[in-house]
Design an enzyme around this catalytic site. Structure first.
Site, PDB file in Angstrom:
ATOM      1  CD  GLU A  65       9.522  -6.565 -17.233  1.00  0.00           C
ATOM      2  OE1 GLU A  65       9.893  -5.373 -17.333  1.00  0.00           O
ATOM      3  OE2 GLU A  65       8.419  -6.909 -16.759  1.00  0.00           O
ATOM      4  CG  LEU A 115      -2.133   0.967   1.089  1.00  0.00           C
ATOM      5  CD1 LEU A 115      -3.136   0.457   0.073  1.00  0.00           C
ATOM      6  CD2 LEU A 115      -2.817   1.180   2.440  1.00  0.00           C
ATOM      7  N   GLY A 116       1.689   1.386  -1.057  1.00  0.00           N
ATOM      8  CA  GLY A 116       2.413   2.627  -1.279  1.00  0.00           C
ATOM      9  C   GLY A 116       1.500   3.623  -1.975  1.00  0.00           C
ATOM     10  CB  ILE A 131       0.487  -3.215 -12.034  1.00  0.00           C
ATOM     11  CG1 ILE A 131      -0.119  -2.955 -10.652  1.00  0.00           C
ATOM     12  CG2 ILE A 131      -0.612  -3.616 -13.021  1.00  0.00           C
ATOM     13  CD1 ILE A 131       0.693  -2.169  -9.701  1.00  0.00           C
ATOM     14  NE  ARG A 155       8.748  -2.275   4.237  1.00  0.00           N
ATOM     15  CZ  ARG A 155       9.714  -1.467   3.862  1.00  0.00           C
ATOM     16  NH1 ARG A 155      10.980  -1.807   4.071  1.00  0.00           N
ATOM     17  NH2 ARG A 155       9.459  -0.317   3.280  1.00  0.00           N
ATOM     18  CG  HIS A 178       6.944  -3.101 -17.501  1.00  0.00           C
ATOM     19  ND1 HIS A 178       8.071  -3.573 -16.888  1.00  0.00           N
ATOM     20  CD2 HIS A 178       6.482  -2.105 -16.693  1.00  0.00           C
ATOM     21  CE1 HIS A 178       8.294  -2.909 -15.763  1.00  0.00           C
ATOM     22  NE2 HIS A 178       7.327  -2.000 -15.630  1.00  0.00           N
ATOM     23  CG  ASP A 221       1.989  -3.780 -17.322  1.00  0.00           C
ATOM     24  OD1 ASP A 221       1.747  -3.836 -18.546  1.00  0.00           O
ATOM     25  OD2 ASP A 221       2.674  -2.879 -16.799  1.00  0.00           O
ATOM     26  CB  ILE A 233       1.179   2.630  -7.180  1.00  0.00           C
ATOM     27  CG1 ILE A 233       2.065   3.598  -7.971  1.00  0.00           C
ATOM     28  CG2 ILE A 233       0.381   1.747  -8.141  1.00  0.00           C
ATOM     29  CD1 ILE A 233       3.114   2.925  -8.829  1.00  0.00           C
ATOM     30  NE  ARG A 249      10.502  -2.697 -11.348  1.00  0.00           N
ATOM     31  CZ  ARG A 249       9.855  -1.588 -11.705  1.00  0.00           C
ATOM     32  NH1 ARG A 249       8.577  -1.665 -12.067  1.00  0.00           N
ATOM     33  NH2 ARG A 249      10.456  -0.420 -11.713  1.00  0.00           N
TER      34      ARG A 249
END
Length: 322
Positions: A271, A160-161, A240, A183, A289, A266, A163, A242
């Site tokens: 990749e 929950l940053g 979405i 965390r 991506h 994504d 984004i 990494r």
């Protein structure tokens, strides 16, 4: 010009660009810097070998990064920057040990990524690619299985940053219940967002799971076979963040065994090569991506980089330091 004397413009600082940008965005950089455009490994190596002694600024991204030995080859380097929010392959510790300024593009594409996340979630849950294909093949809705809606369902946000928070707010507009794992609990989380102390606990609660945590060694395969089993056969996974956060082999195994309803990704461990283990599944939606890419977002990342350089030149704090 007076008395036969010429006036010369101040020399522009030399900037090494390690990511591909469209000409209109490179033009913003050309206005302020002498630019070395090196978006491939070969061009990058050649640029550092030939002009490393002159380079003052580097603009990279999280996947492309910048290594310690490359910094050592650029004695005049002042700033190493990641274009987007991620910086997992930018050696921040090495940069700081050398006294370099380091920054990222935090906040520039958050809304774009969050929009794309909801599009992927809808595409997976509502089976939009499959329904498009079915209609083109002459099938009408009576021949197709009913698909669940989003409203009233439980959305787990893993990370929950900034984004993740935007994703949660958008999901609330779909009348979804929100849970998250971080965390530690976030003070800016809404009062009715449930906190879970592990990815597995979040997956057990959730109907759908969105991966939005940072990359790096600490989060590698944080979504593993155990978490996928907890999400269950009606669950949908969206990544979405990494590619390294999701165990691709475990995901393919869960899909093949019918232990997961679908996935929308994504980002990939392989990749820029596509995830071969997932290509045969009709219930997997894949995009290249692209979640954070829009004209508005790319321009914002370039403008933020320029603003960070200006702050550095003026002896002011960076806007988005690492």
């Amino acid at each position: 010009m007076m008395g036969g004397m010429k006036t010369t413009s101040p020399k522009k600082p030399l900037c090494l660009l390690l990511v591909a940008l469209a000409d209109e965005y490179k033009a913003l950089l050309h206005e302020r810097f002498e630019l070395i455009d090196a978006p491939t490994a070969a061009l990058r190596a050649a640029a550092i070998a030939q002009r490393g002694a002159e380079i003052e600024l580097v603009l990279s991204n999280g996947a492309t990064g910048l290594r310690a030995e490359e910094m050592d080859a650029m004695p005049r380097l002042r700033l190493a920057a990641a274009q987007g929010a991620g910086y997992e392959n930018l050696d921040v510790a090495a940069a700081k040990a050398r006294g370099l300024a380091v920054c990222n593009g935090a906040g520039t594409n958050d809304s774009c990524v969050a929009d794309h996340t909801l599009a992927l979630l809808l595409a997976s849950v509502r089976a939009l690619p499959q329904q498009d294909r079915a209609l083109r093949e002459g099938l009408w809705r009576d021949a197709l299985p009913l698909r669940p809606s989003l409203n009233g369902r439980r959305l787990g946000v893993l990370g929950l940053g900034t984004i993740g928070r935007k994703i949660a707010l958008r999901a609330q507009a779909f009348e979804m219940q929100i849970g998250y794992h971080n965390r530690r609990p976030r003070p800016d989380a809404a009062a009715d967002w449930a906190y879970f102390d592990s990815p597995r606990a979040l997956a057990e609660w959730a109907d759908y799971l969105v991966v939005a945590a940072p990359g790096g060694a600490d989060t590698r395969h944080i979504v593993n076979a155990e978490v996928l089993a907890a999400l269950g056969p009606q669950g949908h996974l969206v990544n979405i963040a990494r590619g390294s956060l999701v165990d691709t082999a475990a995901l393919a195994e869960a899909l093949a065994a019918g232990r997961l309803a679908g996935a929308a990704l994504d980002v990939y461990e392989s990749e820029p090569r596509p995830p071969e283990a997932l290509l045969g599944f009709a219930n997997v939606v894949l995009t290249p991506h692209i979640a954070g890419w829009s004209p508005e977002a790319i321009r914002a990342t370039v403008e933020l980089f320029i603003a960070n350089v200006q702050a550095l030149d003026q002896g002011q704090p960076l806007l988005t330091p690492l």
